[in-house]
Design an enzyme around this catalytic site. Structure first.
Site, PDB file in Angstrom:
ATOM      1  N   CYS A 189       2.993  -4.686   6.595  1.00  0.00           N
ATOM      2  CA  CYS A 189       2.915  -4.808   5.399  1.00  0.00           C
ATOM      3  C   CYS A 189       4.153  -4.077   4.649  1.00  0.00           C
ATOM      4  CB  CYS A 189       1.741  -3.622   4.915  1.00  0.00           C
ATOM      5  SG  CYS A 189       0.129  -4.466   5.718  1.00  0.00           S
ATOM      6  N   HIS A 236       0.932  -1.203  -0.100  1.00  0.00           N
ATOM      7  CA  HIS A 236      -0.001   0.082  -0.087  1.00  0.00           C
ATOM      8  C   HIS A 236       0.922   1.224   0.015  1.00  0.00           C
ATOM      9  CE1 HIS A 236       0.849   0.786   4.314  1.00  0.00           C
ATOM     10  NE2 HIS A 236       0.343  -0.296   4.812  1.00  0.00           N
TER      11      HIS A 236
END
Length: 281
Positions: free
Chosen positions: A188, A180
């Site tokens: 992440c 992202h």
């Protein structure tokens, strides 16, 4: 879909990038023997489902940025490629690098399109094992259109598909592990907004392109996440320091080398709790 990235909440500061900062908290999980296709095709079973095979929460092409698409189209044309051609992604934690490859015209070998710097990742060398350990995954993953989120609070995002069949065979847990924007992460791989805008556009245009006649299952692309560039020297060095992951990293190396030899993403299966790599091309 915005809530999907809740477990990958923003934090300040960049993740540790140098080997000297790396430690490991390892554990081995249950024994399980079975063979399962990890990155093969999937059947669309839902009654009345479209070819894409998912119930869309949001149009993956929502919030498109025309200037990004125009810029990408110009750069792709230099490779004989266009928006909507197949893509392939490789991630390297230690060097904080994301490689994006394209297959011009959907035939022939893949060619490198661009290297994007990973702005931040959390955790250490080694795979994610359980919910809340703040580790970024390592392994071979598959992304379909249902995993795209154009409404992410981190600009754009897509779910890696953790845990996959390999992870589940080891009893690993976790959810909503993403690539992202936003340049900050817990668990992440975070990119700058400018980088994720390009990566997402290439992914979304490929995954939502009209299917070819022979395609009978959801379109997908592979993401291979490595701790480092798995040369023999790197494996020897890090294998001594982290022996619990040496055999796992050896199996990841097979996928790395298979692609380097053929320039086609290999077929990945799982057997006896290990990745099995079959070169293509």
């Amino acid at each position: 879909m915005t809530s999907m990235v809740g477990k990958c909440a923003a934090t300040s500061g960049l993740a540790m990038r140098q080997e000297r900062q790396l430690t490991h908290k390892g554990k081995m999980a249950q024994q399980q023997t079975r063979r399962t296709v990890l990155l093969g095709t999937a059947l669309v079973a839902a009654s009345g489902a479209t070819w894409l095979g998912w119930r869309m929460r949001s149009n993956p092409l929502k919030n498109q940025e025309p200037e990004v698409n125009q810029r990408l189209a110009q750069r792709l044309s230099l490779l004989g490629a266009r928006l909507g051609d197949p893509i392939f992604i490789r991630l390297f934690k230690l060097s904080s690098n994301l490689e994006l490859w394209v297959q011009p015209g959907g035939t022939g070998p893949f060619v490198k399109f661009h290297d994007y710097p990973i702005c931040a990742f959390s955790g250490e060398l080694g795979p994610k094992e359980q919910e809340g350990d703040h580790q970024a995954p390592e392994g071979f993953y598959r992304v379909e259109a249902s995993q795209l989120n154009p409404n992410s609070r981190h600009h754009r995002s897509f779910n890696l598909g953790y845990p996959n069949a390999f992870d589940r065979s080891h009893g690993r847990t976790g959810s909503y592990l993403m690539i992202h924007g936003g340049c900050s992460s817990v668990g992440c791989y975070a990119m700058t907004d400018a980088s994720i805008a390009e990566i997402y556009a290439l992914a979304a245009t490929y995954l939502t392109r009209a299917p070819r006649a022979q395609e009978k299952s959801p379109r997908a692309f592979q993401v291979h996440a490595f701790p480092f560039v798995p040369s023999n020297q790197a494996l020897a060095t890090f294998g001594q320091k982290y022996p619990q992951w040496h055999s796992f990293w050896r199996d990841l190396q097979k996928g790395y080398l298979a692609f380097n030899r053929t320039q086609y993403p290999p077929t990945i299966t799982v057997e006896n709790q290990r990745y099995v790599v079959e070169a293509k091309g």
